[in-house]
Design an enzyme around this catalytic site. Structure first.
Site, short mmCIF file in Angstrom:
data_model
loop_
_atom_site.label_atom_id
_atom_site.label_comp_id
_atom_site.label_asym_id
_atom_site.label_seq_id
_atom_site.Cartn_x
_atom_site.Cartn_y
_atom_site.Cartn_z
N GLU A 523 0.85 -1.18 0.00
CA GLU A 523 0.00 0.00 0.00
C GLU A 523 0.87 1.22 0.00
O GLU A 523 1.82 1.31 0.79
CB GLU A 523 -0.90 -0.02 1.23
CG GLU A 523 -1.95 1.03 1.16
CD GLU A 523 -3.22 0.63 1.91
OE1 GLU A 523 -3.25 -0.48 2.46
OE2 GLU A 523 -4.15 1.43 1.94
N PHE A 526 -0.65 6.67 -2.65
CA PHE A 526 -1.71 6.89 -3.63
C PHE A 526 -2.84 5.89 -3.50
O PHE A 526 -3.97 6.15 -3.89
CB PHE A 526 -1.16 6.73 -5.04
CG PHE A 526 -0.25 7.84 -5.45
CD1 PHE A 526 -0.72 9.14 -5.48
CD2 PHE A 526 1.05 7.59 -5.83
CE1 PHE A 526 0.11 10.17 -5.89
CE2 PHE A 526 1.87 8.62 -6.24
CZ PHE A 526 1.41 9.91 -6.26
N GLY A 527 -2.48 4.70 -3.04
CA GLY A 527 -3.47 3.64 -3.00
C GLY A 527 -2.75 2.32 -2.95
O GLY A 527 -1.60 2.25 -2.53
N GLU A 528 -3.44 1.28 -3.43
CA GLU A 528 -2.84 -0.04 -3.30
C GLU A 528 -2.03 -0.41 -4.53
O GLU A 528 -2.25 0.10 -5.63
CB GLU A 528 -3.95 -1.07 -3.07
CG GLU A 528 -4.63 -0.84 -1.72
CD GLU A 528 -5.67 -1.89 -1.39
OE1 GLU A 528 -6.09 -2.63 -2.29
OE2 GLU A 528 -6.04 -1.96 -0.20
N VAL A 529 -1.09 -1.33 -4.32
CA VAL A 529 -0.31 -1.87 -5.42
C VAL A 529 -0.65 -3.35 -5.51
O VAL A 529 -0.58 -4.06 -4.51
CB VAL A 529 1.20 -1.68 -5.20
CG1 VAL A 529 1.99 -2.22 -6.38
CG2 VAL A 529 1.53 -0.22 -4.96
N LYS A 560 -0.32 -0.07 -9.86
CA LYS A 560 -0.53 0.91 -8.79
C LYS A 560 -1.78 1.71 -9.13
O LYS A 560 -1.88 2.30 -10.20
CB LYS A 560 0.69 1.83 -8.78
CG LYS A 560 0.89 2.67 -7.57
CD LYS A 560 2.32 3.19 -7.62
CE LYS A 560 2.64 4.22 -6.62
NZ LYS A 560 4.05 4.60 -6.67
N ASP A 661 14.41 11.57 -2.82
CA ASP A 661 13.95 10.67 -1.75
C ASP A 661 14.61 9.31 -1.89
O ASP A 661 13.94 8.29 -1.77
CB ASP A 661 12.42 10.58 -1.79
CG ASP A 661 11.85 10.02 -0.49
OD1 ASP A 661 12.62 9.85 0.47
OD2 ASP A 661 10.64 9.75 -0.45
#
Ligand code: ADP
Length: 806
Positions: A523, A526-529, A560, A661
């Protein structure tokens, strides 16, 4: 700790980023229409110098809309692609909180004129010491009328959420200590001074807290007693000092924190009683709040004393602080009110830390309670250790089975790391590759808006890159010119602005119905993978795009998906990540294969990396056995992984692309230990602890960030190099712990300040046990050099790491 607030509160406030709109910028005059105070035109403001002869001091005025704590200003001249050569050599600053009362800024020594630019292109940054709390700021060039002056400006700081607009106090007194004059006056107070100081702010809100010994100052070369405002008991027959605090509007107050000196060996003590009165209408309310803290007679440490204000409503607070000794010295006063009461979060958090020394918190800690607490804690720790040992033993067995299947014969050196001492045992499990000579090891082994990706600054930089709108006021020049003055690349330069702008024609829409869900991989922000089978993907991808050596059909892919309830910002960021990823093609960068963006939910389809993220991958390779940490990965395997990351970064640097990052959590592991850099957008919930949240502002991966990224918001290839050093450290410590795990977030930031000051007090990550001395000193430490120009390039590091493998 003492200046954390001043050191972290240094965010660009929007002149270069475009948040400050044209209507918030005004000027006394302009030389021509194209050099008026606005974003477009020639990109700089140039006043009509003739009008100044009429006695008007020319100014460029910025309205920040709300009160801000301003710590730094930046100026630049008018370059206009080589056509312009106008700049302001010197300037002054005026500021106002209400738009009608203006104050001329001066430094702590009383100097008003600030040295500005020496040429038309370099950006010159100046610390404001003392900082300013204001809504309106005016830049006033100081000219001799011999040349036209032009200015572009930026303000740095953060929003002032205390809401305090002024305090009124009796001015401080002078102490004579052993023949030494010690002045406790409020020397930076910006209001009126008669019998009392009124209508201003000063040292009690300057973000600098005094030291335990009031004769010394955290600010270099200031006179004894400088940081404190102090009063002598004998001048107050009633036995108390009265202060009145005025706020911007009626607020609900939870507490007040007062930073007090407690050097009782010199007759100074914290107050013995504080009584506060509240007013939201014409009269003071009758029932005050009173606190009688336990006066500390043991420790002479200066500390914040918290006065609970019981959620009282007021726009004016009057507090009486009662003496408990000959002198009372305060260096800072802060208020917490409702949700808004904390200054940029960082101070609030630091305050709570400081308040551990707060005597008001030492209520009734009887010995018995402490004893019971200790026993319970010891029992809990013992139980946890037993559970971990048992669990690890089971885990180790499973791991051994799995590793026998997975690992090549050559990858079987055992790293045995003692819990504390990190001493290393080396043993081989394999007959050929495993018999690495001990000499490898003998080289000695050994150390923070709503959701936002690592920082608001980063989002801003990305936004610049992807923005289709016209450039903002002076933005392009400030960015590219910082680049040239540093010889390092600023986050998104003109070159890669083009590279990442627009949509990518090669990124094709994949028919959604051909994706079959297999399992959830993780997760993200943005949301789930999800792991999916993509039917006909190989045919879908043309020759150039096809995945070499993979003819599986259907192809396994990672999908994704943007969560349904995502707001507009998240949606834009998601599309931005697609845009960026679609242009990147390198064996060590995760490939974007296709997208589903014609209908919601938006999806990006990337190649599937079987072994998940590098952080988890490495920490799963650790197993505990009798307080020793083992890994089934050899040192050379770890370096091979670092080589791949360096290679991916080398590719990014060839595009002048700054990742911002880089960390093991953002690298993915595929078959045969293939490593690919991922995450060109967001941070991950799972690793929230790696990010530092500055309230209402940003989440920053501070433990991976260079000092200049944290303090100046500057992200460059060289700051990626810094993060690479930390990533290498993570790899060689098998991600066993967070970088600087013994430091709190505040201490990490404080350490950043030490890197900036460079007085040898900065703490470096220690040498990992399995890391040869040469790799530590030549590589890791060089990534953390203060001077960004002296840090190695990814090209150099890649070569060096490859050589270290031979
Ligand atoms: P975030 O956007 O928060 O950085 P991601 O959405 O990229 O996180 O990923 C969340 C998790 O999904 C990762 O920790 C990883 O375990 C898994 N994941 C993401 N991309 C892939 C991939 N291409 N292959 C395998 N696992 C993946």
């Amino acid at each position: 700790m003492l200046r954390v607030f001043v050191e972290i509160c240094r965010y660009p406030l929007g002149m270069t980023g475009g948040q400050i709109q044209d209507e918030d910028i005004s000027a006394s005059s302009q030389w021509s229409e194209s050099t008026a105070a606005r974003f477009d035109g020639d990109g700089a403001w140039c006043p009509d110098i003739m009008s100044e002869l009429d006695g008007v001091k020319e100014y460029l005025q910025v309205d920040l809309r709300t009160l801000h704590f301003i710590t730094l200003v930046g100026t630049q001249g008018r370059h206009a692609d080589g056509m312009g050569n106008e700049f302001a050599q010197r300037y002054m600053i005026k500021y106002s909180r209400d738009g009608s009362n203006w104050v001329g800024w001066h430094d702590r020594k009383g100097r008003q004129v600030i040295e500005g630019n020496r040429n038309a292109y370099d950006v010159v940054l100046k610390d404001l010491e003392p900082p300013i709390i204001a809504r309106f700021v005016r830049f006033m060039p100081v000219t001799d009328h011999s040349m036209i002056v032009c200015m572009r400006v930026e303000l740095y700081g953060c929003e002032w959420l205390d809401g305090l607009v002024s305090y009124s106090i009796p001015d401080g007194h002078q102490m004579i200590y052993r023949g030494l004059d010690v002045y406790f006056n409020d020397s930076v107070y910006d209001g009126a001074s008669a019998e009392r100081l009124t209508k201003g702010l000063g040292q009690l809100t300057d973000g600098t807290w005094g030291l335990d010994d009031f004769l010394h100052s955290p600010i270099y070369s200031m006179s004894p007693g400088y940081d404190y405002v102090g009063w002598s008991n004998k001048s107050f027959p009633k036995g108390y000092v009265e202060m009145i605090f005025e706020f911007d509007h009626v607020r609900n107050f939870t507490s007040m924190k007062v930073h007090c000196n407690n050097m009782f060996s010199r007759g100074v003590r914290m107050f013995r009683q504080a009584t506060c009165y509240f007013r939201s209408g014409p009269d003071w309310e009758a029932d005050p709040v009173t606190l009688r803290p336990t006066v500390d007679r043991v420790s002479q440490i200066a500390r914040f004393v918290t006065v609970p204000l019981g959620d009282r409503t007021a726009s004016l607070i009057k507090c009486r602080f009662h003496f408990s000794d000959l002198w009372m010295l305060f260096s800072e006063v802060a208020f917490q009110s409702g949700k808004n009461g904390v200054r940029c979060g960082c101070v609030g958090e630091t305050f709570s830390e400081a308040s551990r020394d707060d005597p008001t918190h030492k209520v009734d800690d009887s010995n018995t309670r402490i004893l019971i607490g200790c026993l319970v804690a010891i029992i809990a720790i013992l139980l946890t250790i037993i559970v971990i040992i048992l669990w690890r033993q089971v885990w180790q067995k499973m791991l051994e089975k799995a590793s026998r299947r997975m690992l090549d014969d050559e990858l079987t050196a055992h790293l045995a790391i003692q819990t504390q001492a990190f001493s290393l045992n080396h043993s081989s499990l394999s007959s050929e590759g495993g018999s690495t000579s001990n000499s490898t090891y003998e080289r000695i082994f050994p150390l923070c808006a709503d959701y936002q990706e690592p920082s608001r600054l980063i989002r801003k930089a990305l936004a610049v890159g992807a923005s289709d709108s016209a450039p903002h006021y002076a933005e392009a020049d400030i960015i590219s010119l910082q680049e040239s003055s540093d010889s390092s690349t600023y986050s998104i330069t003109a070159v890669n602005m083009n590279l990442f702008a627009g949509t990518d024609s090669s990124m094709k829409e994949f028919p959604r119905h051909k994706l079959t869900f297999k399992e959830k991989l993780g997760e993200g922000q943005f949301g789930e993978v999800h792991l999916c089978e993509a039917e006909g993907m190989q045919d879908f991808l043309d020759e150039v795009l096809s995945i070499e050596g993979n003819n599986e059909s259907p192809l396994l892919v990672a999908v994704k998906t943007l969560r349904e309830d995502a707001n507009k910002n998240a949606r834009n960021d998601f599309l931005k990540e697609i845009r960026i990823m679609s242009r990147l093609r390198d064996p060590n960068i995760v490939r974007l294969l296709a997208v589903c963006v014609d209908t919601d939910p938006l999806c990006m389809i990337t190649e599937y990396m079987e072994n998940g993220d590098l952080n988890q991958f490495l920490s799963n390779k650790i197993t505990l056995f009798f307080f020793s940490v083992y890994s089934t990965l050899s040192y050379s395997k770890l370096i091979e992984m670092a080589v791949q990351i360096a290679s991916g970064m080398k590719y990014l640097s060839s595009l002048n692309f700054v990742h911002r990052d880089l960390a093991t959590r953002n690298c993915l592991v595929g078959k045969n230990y293939t490593i690919k850099i991922a995450d060109f957008g967001m941070s991950r919930n799972l690793y929230r602890g790696d990010y530092y949240r500055i309230q209402g502002r940003a989440i920053l991966p501070i433990r991976w960030m260079s000092w200049e990224s944290i303090l100046l918001g500057k992200f460059t290839m060289a700051s990626d190099v810094w993060a690479f050093g930390v990533t290498l450290w993570e790899i060689l410590t098998l991600c066993k712990e967070q970088p600087y795990s013994h430091l709190s977030d505040e201490q990490v930031i404080e350490n950043t300040g030490e890197f900036f000051r460079d007085q040898g007090k900065q703490v470096y990550l220690p040498k990992p046990p399995c890391c040869p001395e040469r790799v530590y000193t030549d590589l890791m430490l060089s990534c953390w050099r203060r001077n960004a120009k002296q840090r190695p390039s990814f090209q150099e590091m890649h070569t060096q790491l490859m050589e270290s493998l031979v």
